[in-house]
Design an enzyme around this catalytic site. Structure first.
Site, short mmCIF file in Angstrom:
data_model
loop_
_atom_site.label_atom_id
_atom_site.label_comp_id
_atom_site.label_asym_id
_atom_site.label_seq_id
_atom_site.Cartn_x
_atom_site.Cartn_y
_atom_site.Cartn_z
N CYS A 162 0.52 -0.72 0.22
CA CYS A 162 -0.31 0.09 -0.10
C CYS A 162 0.74 1.68 0.24
CB CYS A 162 -0.75 0.07 1.36
SG CYS A 162 -1.69 1.28 1.38
N CYS B 251 -0.24 4.37 3.19
CA CYS B 251 0.35 3.57 3.98
C CYS B 251 2.32 3.67 4.27
CB CYS B 251 0.13 1.62 4.01
SG CYS B 251 -0.99 1.11 3.56
#
Length: 183
Positions: free
Chosen positions: A108, A111
């Site tokens: 991600c 993230c």
């Protein structure tokens, strides 16, 4: 990012020096001369990969040079402890005081963007707030138990109960405001 910056800088140079590259300069130094802000998080390291002096006696001084972009910000990032299925009960639900849990995954991009912010918050609220990361790929049962549908999701737990959730890569001020309500 650095290759785009180098390309822009190379296009703005006169044509006689367009193809000369120097790996000792920062990739964005031409921007600072134009009054634009200078980014200091990346630098280019140069090193010699192959020396042909021993293999080719015809050209004894020829060597290939290559450079790589190095992010110096990684050295300052704080490593947030991980929590998983086995440690969830003891570290998060039975914790004294508020706990911030980041639901994330290694693939991600957002993230990874918010990870340094979580590290800064962990330092800022040391002793007042515990911070953990939960990899949703490794512990999908906990993520589904709390209704995590997108990542990054940051949840604040107090006395074993979910009190607040922030979804997405948000600014540090937004996270600080959410944390301050539970301190």
């Amino acid at each position: 990012m650095a290759s785009v910056t180098e390309s822009i800088a190379a296009l703005s140079l006169p044509t006689t020096s367009r193809f000369r590259t120097s790996f000792s300069r920062p990739a964005v130094s031409s921007y600072s001369r134009r009054g634009l802000p200078e980014f200091k998080g990346l630098k280019i390291q140069s090193y010699s990969l192959i020396s042909f002096a021993s293999t080719n006696s015809r050209y004894p001084r020829v060597s290939k040079h290559s450079g790589r972009v190095v992010c110096e910000a990684q050295e300052t990032a704080i490593d947030i402890p991980a929590v998983n299925d086995e440690t969830w009960q003891s570290l998060v639900l039975n914790a004294d005081g508020p706990v911030l849990v980041e639901f994330w995954a290694p693939w991600c991009g957002p993230c990874r963007m918010i990870d340094p912010v979580i590290g800064e918050l962990a330092q800022q609220y040391a002793g007042k707030l515990k911070c953990f990361k939960l990899n949703t790929d490794d512990s999908p049962s906990i993520a589904s138990q709390y209704g995590t549908r997108s990542i990054p999701t940051l949840m604040i737990f107090l006395n074993g109960e979910k009190k607040d959730a922030v979804i997405g890569a948000v600014p540090k001020t937004t996270l600080s405001a959410s944390i301050e309500r539970f301190l």
